[in-house]
Design an enzyme around this catalytic site. Structure first.
Site, PDB file in Angstrom:
ATOM      1  N   SER A 160      -4.100   2.958  -1.074  1.00 35.79           N
ATOM      2  CA  SER A 160      -3.635   2.193   0.078  1.00 35.79           C
ATOM      3  C   SER A 160      -2.769   3.095   0.950  1.00 35.79           C
ATOM      4  O   SER A 160      -2.362   4.183   0.532  1.00 35.79           O
ATOM      5  CB  SER A 160      -2.814   0.999  -0.427  1.00 35.79           C
ATOM      6  OG  SER A 160      -1.974   0.453   0.562  1.00 35.79           O
ATOM      7  N   TYR A 173       3.841  -3.695  -4.441  1.00 31.38           N
ATOM      8  CA  TYR A 173       2.485  -3.230  -4.126  1.00 31.38           C
ATOM      9  C   TYR A 173       2.488  -1.727  -3.868  1.00 31.38           C
ATOM     10  O   TYR A 173       1.623  -0.994  -4.361  1.00 31.38           O
ATOM     11  CB  TYR A 173       1.984  -3.994  -2.902  1.00 31.38           C
ATOM     12  CG  TYR A 173       0.541  -3.718  -2.525  1.00 31.38           C
ATOM     13  CD1 TYR A 173      -0.502  -4.268  -3.259  1.00 31.38           C
ATOM     14  CD2 TYR A 173       0.231  -2.930  -1.421  1.00 31.38           C
ATOM     15  CE1 TYR A 173      -1.827  -4.034  -2.913  1.00 31.38           C
ATOM     16  CE2 TYR A 173      -1.086  -2.687  -1.065  1.00 31.38           C
ATOM     17  CZ  TYR A 173      -2.112  -3.248  -1.808  1.00 31.38           C
ATOM     18  OH  TYR A 173      -3.419  -3.007  -1.468  1.00 31.38           O
TER      19      TYR A 173
END
Length: 277
Positions: A160, A173
Site C-alpha cells: 500500500s 493499517y
C-alpha cells in the site's frame, strides 16, 4: 501443458475481482477466496459468463485451519495452485482516529467529542494488524508449501502507499502494510531455492465501495481527504482496478519477469514521487 491454477484472496473486492477476472480470461482456473459468499459469487458469475473457470471458497485468511481446509478444497476441485495473490485485508473505521494530531480531550475518560489514538479500541487496532499481516502470512504458509513441493510458483502480496509513508489516521493499517514489504523481501529470499518468486504490488489511491464514501460527499463533491490525495498525486486522478492488471501480468510472467523477486511495485499515479513542497 500443465493446468494454470491460481488462488486469489479477497476476490470479492474491487481490485482483486478485476485481477481474478483477468487471470480467468488468460486461461487460469481461479479459486476465489473470501469471507462473503455473495461477493465471491458475483465475481464467479462474471468469470463464468465470459467462459472462464472459477470456484468460490469461503475462508478467513487469518485462520490457519480455514485456509488449510480451503487449500484441500482447491486441490480437490482444481489441482495444485502455482499462483497466489494475497489481496484480502482492509481497515476498520473503529481503528481510525478522527483527528490527525493529539487533542487533550482524548485523555478525558467520559469525553467522546474526539476520537484520538488514546481512546481507540486496542482490540480493533490489533485485529486490523492481524488481518493484514497474518492474513497474508498464513496463505503463503499453506499454499506456498504445496508450491515448494512442486518446485515452482509465484506469490503476489498486496502492499500500500502506507507501506512507504505512515499516512494520517491509519496507524494500524500502515504498520501492517509496512510489514508486508519486509515479509515479501524475506519470503522471496527464502523461497528462491524452491523455484518460487515472491513480489508485491502497492496500489495508490483506487476507488472501491468503501473509499468512495470517504472520498466523496453524497452530492458527488470531493471531501477534503480526496482533495489532499489528488493534490499529492501528479496524475490528478484516482486509479481504476484494471490499471493493476499490467503489473500483475508482468510479475507472473516467467518470460518477462523471471529474474524479478522480492520487490514491491507502486502503481500510484506518481503519489510517492510528490513530496508536496
Amino acid at each position: 501443458m500443465m493446468d494454470k491454477i491460481a488462488v486469489v484472496t479477497g476476490a470479492g473486492g474491487t481490485l482483486c475481482s478485476a485481477m481474478a477476472k483477468a487471470l480467468a480470461a488468460q486461461g487460469w482456473k481461479v479459486a476465489l477466496l473470501g469471507r462473503t459468499l455473495s461477493k465471491l459469487e458475483k465475481t464467479h458469475a462474471e468469470i463464468d459468463a465470459a467462459g472462464g473457470t472459477a470456484i468460490c471458497v469461503l475462508a478467513d485468511v487469518s485462520s490457519e485451519a480455514e485456509v488449510t481446509a480451503a487449500k484441500e478444497e482447491v486441490e480437490a476441485k482444481l489441482g495444485v495452485a502455482t499462483l497466489l495473490i494475497n489481496g484480502a485485508g482492509g481497515n476498520q473505521s473503529a481503528a481510525l482516529p478522527d483527528t490527525t494530531e493529539f487533542d487533550a480531550r482524548e485523555l478525558e475518560p467520559e469525553n467522546d467529542s474526539v476520537k484520538g489514538f488514546f481512546n481507540l479500541s486496542m482490540e480493533t487496532f490489533r485485529s486490523v494488524i492481524e488481518i493484514n499481516t497474518m492474513g497474508t502470512v498464513i496463505p503463503c504458509f499453506v499454499f506456498g508449501k504445496a508450491m515448494a513441493a512442486e518446485g515452482r510458483g509465484n506469490i503476489i502480496n498486496f502492499a500500500s502507499m502506507t507501506s512507504f509513508r505512515p499516512i494520517t489516521r491509519v496507524a494500524a493499517y500502515a504498520m501492517a502494510k509496512n510489514g508486508i514489504v519486509s515479509f515479501t523481501q524475506w519470503l522471496a529470499a527464502y523461497l528462491a531455492p524452491a523455484g518460487i518468486r515472491v513480489n508485491a504490488i502497492a496500489p495508490g489511491f483506487f476507488l472501491n465501495e468503501r473509499s468512495r464514501q470517504i472520498m466523496f460527499h453524497p452530492d458527488g463533491s470531493q471531501t477534503v481527504r480526496a482533495q489532499n490525495i489528488l493534490r499529492q498525486t501528479p496524475l490528478k486522478r484516482f486509479g481504476e482496478a484494471e490499471e493493476l492488471i499490467g503489473t500483475m501480468n508482468w510479475l507472473i510472467s516467467d518470460e518477462n519477469a523471471g529474474f524479478v523477486t522480492g520487490i514491491t511495485v507502486p502503481v500510484d499515479g506518481g503519489f510517492l514521487s510528490s513530496p508536496g513542497v
